[in-house]
Design a protein around this motif. Sequence first.
Motif, mmCIF file in Angstrom:
data_model
loop_
_atom_site.group_PDB
_atom_site.id
_atom_site.type_symbol
_atom_site.label_atom_id
_atom_site.label_comp_id
_atom_site.label_asym_id
_atom_site.label_seq_id
_atom_site.Cartn_x
_atom_site.Cartn_y
_atom_site.Cartn_z
ATOM 1 N N SER A 85 0.840 -1.212 0.128
ATOM 2 C CA SER A 85 0.019 -0.056 0.221
ATOM 3 C C SER A 85 0.778 1.321 0.115
ATOM 4 C CB SER A 85 -0.896 -0.014 1.283
ATOM 5 O OG SER A 85 -1.819 -1.171 0.989
ATOM 6 N N ILE A 86 1.843 1.227 0.778
ATOM 7 C CA ILE A 86 2.851 2.653 0.989
ATOM 8 C C ILE A 86 3.618 2.649 -0.331
ATOM 9 C CG2 ILE A 86 4.861 3.371 2.261
ATOM 10 C CD1 ILE A 86 3.752 2.054 4.526
ATOM 11 N N GLY A 87 4.004 1.645 -0.931
ATOM 12 C CA GLY A 87 4.889 1.540 -2.218
ATOM 13 C C GLY A 87 4.063 2.124 -3.154
ATOM 14 N N LEU A 88 2.735 1.546 -3.561
ATOM 15 C CA LEU A 88 1.927 1.938 -4.413
ATOM 16 C C LEU A 88 1.559 3.564 -4.314
ATOM 17 C CD1 LEU A 88 0.183 -1.222 -5.017
ATOM 18 C CD2 LEU A 88 1.579 -0.232 -6.362
ATOM 19 N N VAL A 89 1.248 4.119 -3.125
ATOM 20 C CA VAL A 89 1.104 5.434 -2.731
ATOM 21 C C VAL A 89 2.216 6.288 -3.294
ATOM 22 C CG1 VAL A 89 0.612 7.219 -1.093
ATOM 23 C CG2 VAL A 89 -0.633 5.121 -1.197
ATOM 24 N N VAL A 90 3.503 5.809 -2.769
ATOM 25 C CA VAL A 90 4.808 6.509 -3.494
ATOM 26 C C VAL A 90 4.623 6.569 -4.873
ATOM 27 C CG1 VAL A 90 7.236 6.652 -3.532
ATOM 28 C CG2 VAL A 90 5.949 5.912 -1.142
ATOM 29 N N ALA A 91 4.231 5.513 -5.405
ATOM 30 C CA ALA A 91 4.042 5.453 -7.130
ATOM 31 C C ALA A 91 3.234 6.934 -7.671
ATOM 32 C CB ALA A 91 3.635 4.204 -7.463
ATOM 33 N N TYR A 92 2.637 7.195 -6.871
ATOM 34 C CA TYR A 92 1.601 8.385 -7.426
ATOM 35 C C TYR A 92 2.786 9.697 -7.640
ATOM 36 C CZ TYR A 92 -1.623 12.341 -7.586
ATOM 37 O OH TYR A 92 -2.297 13.501 -7.920
ATOM 38 N N LEU A 93 3.818 9.867 -6.971
ATOM 39 C CA LEU A 93 4.876 10.774 -7.275
ATOM 40 C C LEU A 93 6.100 9.890 -8.609
ATOM 41 C CD1 LEU A 93 5.513 12.241 -3.823
ATOM 42 C CD2 LEU A 93 4.049 13.248 -5.605
ATOM 43 N N VAL A 94 6.338 8.872 -7.869
ATOM 44 C CA VAL A 94 7.297 8.267 -8.886
ATOM 45 C C VAL A 94 6.984 7.768 -10.333
ATOM 46 C CG1 VAL A 94 8.977 6.223 -8.773
ATOM 47 C CG2 VAL A 94 8.926 7.388 -6.442
ATOM 48 N N GLY A 95 5.765 7.366 -10.421
ATOM 49 C CA GLY A 95 5.222 6.756 -11.500
ATOM 50 C C GLY A 95 5.447 7.627 -12.650
ATOM 51 N N PRO A 96 4.846 8.961 -12.507
ATOM 52 C CA PRO A 96 4.789 9.991 -13.533
ATOM 53 C C PRO A 96 6.257 10.463 -13.818
ATOM 54 C CG PRO A 96 3.033 10.456 -11.997
ATOM 55 C CD PRO A 96 3.815 9.138 -11.385
ATOM 56 N N LEU A 97 7.202 10.404 -12.936
ATOM 57 C CA LEU A 97 8.604 10.787 -13.260
ATOM 58 C C LEU A 97 9.189 9.861 -13.943
ATOM 59 C CD1 LEU A 97 11.211 12.474 -12.570
ATOM 60 C CD2 LEU A 97 11.568 11.074 -10.691
ATOM 61 N N PHE A 98 8.799 8.436 -13.743
ATOM 62 C CA PHE A 98 9.690 7.693 -14.639
ATOM 63 C C PHE A 98 8.970 7.603 -16.076
ATOM 64 C CE2 PHE A 98 11.228 4.996 -10.845
ATOM 65 C CZ PHE A 98 12.175 4.950 -11.180
ATOM 66 N N LEU A 249 11.623 -0.687 3.958
ATOM 67 C CA LEU A 249 12.445 -1.178 2.832
ATOM 68 C C LEU A 249 11.826 -1.546 1.507
ATOM 69 C CD1 LEU A 249 15.415 -2.127 1.994
ATOM 70 C CD2 LEU A 249 14.710 -4.299 2.622
ATOM 71 N N ASN A 250 10.833 -2.398 1.711
ATOM 72 C CA ASN A 250 9.725 -3.104 0.698
ATOM 73 C C ASN A 250 9.167 -1.829 0.135
ATOM 74 O OD1 ASN A 250 11.285 -5.258 1.348
ATOM 75 N ND2 ASN A 250 9.238 -6.712 1.735
ATOM 76 N N GLY A 251 8.667 -1.013 0.753
ATOM 77 C CA GLY A 251 7.878 0.029 0.117
ATOM 78 C C GLY A 251 8.657 0.972 -0.742
ATOM 79 N N ILE A 252 10.164 1.149 -0.328
ATOM 80 C CA ILE A 252 10.950 1.729 -1.435
ATOM 81 C C ILE A 252 11.358 1.081 -2.484
ATOM 82 C CG2 ILE A 252 13.257 2.602 -1.422
ATOM 83 C CD1 ILE A 252 13.350 3.246 1.501
ATOM 84 N N THR A 253 11.618 -0.361 -2.265
ATOM 85 C CA THR A 253 11.983 -1.378 -3.256
ATOM 86 C C THR A 253 10.819 -1.591 -4.465
ATOM 87 O OG1 THR A 253 13.442 -2.452 -1.961
ATOM 88 C CG2 THR A 253 13.129 -3.442 -3.933
ATOM 89 N N ILE A 254 9.674 -1.550 -4.036
ATOM 90 C CA ILE A 254 8.608 -1.868 -5.150
ATOM 91 C C ILE A 254 8.732 -0.748 -6.314
ATOM 92 C CG2 ILE A 254 6.809 -0.631 -4.146
ATOM 93 C CD1 ILE A 254 4.979 -2.815 -4.863
ATOM 94 N N THR A 255 9.137 0.619 -5.942
ATOM 95 C CA THR A 255 9.205 1.483 -6.792
ATOM 96 C C THR A 255 10.112 1.169 -8.061
ATOM 97 O OG1 THR A 255 10.987 2.624 -5.736
ATOM 98 C CG2 THR A 255 8.850 3.496 -5.053
#
Length: 505
Positions: A85-98, A249-255
């Motif tokens: 859940s945390i990793g996929l929330v972080v993806a809100y910012l990371v995904g568009p950047l990638f 750790l895993n929330g960071i890695t899933i990005t």
Amino acid sequence: MSTSAVIACIIFGLAMLATIAIGVWSGRGREKSLDEWSVSGRGLGFVFILLLMAGETYTSFSFLGTAGWSYSYGVPILYLIGYLSIGLVVAYLVGPLFWTYAARHKLVSLSDIVEHRFRSRGLAILVAVLATIFIVPYIQLQIQGMGAVVNAMSYGAIDLKLAAIISFIVAEAFILVSGLRGSAWVSVFKDGLVILAVAFLAVYVPLHYFDGLAPLLDRLVTEKSEWLTFPGAGEGIYGGAWFISTIVLNGITITVFPTSIAGYLSGTSANALRRNSILLPWYQLLLLVPMMVGVAALFVVPALKDADLALFSVVIDSLPAPIVALIGVAGALSAIVPMSVYMLSIGSMWGRTVLGGGLAGPKNAASMTTEQLTARGLRQKTLSQWVCLAVGVIALVMSLLMPDALVELSVLSYEGLAQVVPAALLALYWPRMSKQAAAAGLITGSVVMVGLHYTGHDPLLGVNGGLWAIAANLLVVAIVTRAKPDPRWVPAAKRRGHAEVQHVG
């Protein structure tokens, strides 16, 4: 062979044929470029990205490991929902950047991003090699996981090794032809079955065995209370510090995980990724169901020798063969979809970065004709497909001949991939970071991680060893960057001075 086994085998066989047909059909009429094969020509919409990235949530581990951990340890398994859940929330910012960075520069893999950011094919090769080392165990685990699922749902009629071979053939059949688009279409089939299976089990299991969920929970509190507190019912190593550090750790890695990168780069727009990040964390709530079934198995089958079979032991104990088979198909597809994306990700990195000459630099690209660029892309795609096939064969052979050889390495997979995060993600936010800093941090983090594990110090002071490793990684990156920043980086003061000179001029 019993009647139940025959019914299960027929349903399974038809489902595998349908899977191949859907995957191959999805690639009809598409161009044969590396861009289309590896990231679907950046043409997947919101729904397909949602289902493709959900493959990281529901793998064969969801049907085996999640219920097995719940059966063996109890509450520590909730880390799974936390980090996803945390990793996929972080993806809100990371995904568009990638997505923006990759679309602008026509990049198709994690190693492409690293090579373009640092203008260093050597660093990109290092990332590709290390990522491969840590992804291959996941492919093998999916193969073995499908073997366990199919063997259980067929009442032992389908051998573990035969099931492993079938999973390899099915995954390769559509991924080689249709690429990521095939995985996305098969995800539609897979997720439909998963949601139906999980929704059914959520209602059926508590009612059938305990007259409802509340009586099950009451019995758990009364008879198995240690399953509800840290460190759980296991060996006592999964305490609160481990739980929190593993989520971080895993929330960071899933990005930077293969399914995540594939999802980011295949989207039609950055907004599609943002919408996906809003909804996908809710999908993780479905994981509560196999956790609940694992707890129920404590009372239904209290003396299991293999905890990973907790869910299917309950299913086989209480349901008719057709339903058992459909749940088994959902579990099998939950292995095939992520396995295909893992293989494709490795193939894309090796086909272009390692074997295909890397990215065509600005000077090289400018001097190449359209025909030469097209031919180069097709050659890289062919190499990627061959690597995809070779990686699948290696994982299959290892699962057949040495099923336990990569178990320890698989434990380190997330911790290992976490070490790629500074080079692949942090570098996009930090222009000053140099390739020397990225390489030094990556090597340092990997050495610390492996050292902690093999000396028996993971977790260290209760904290996941991978988090200590990435902390060392970041420290080295900061020190080396300060000493030797990227030569292309210009300090802010100089940029302002240059701008003032231009303005005066």
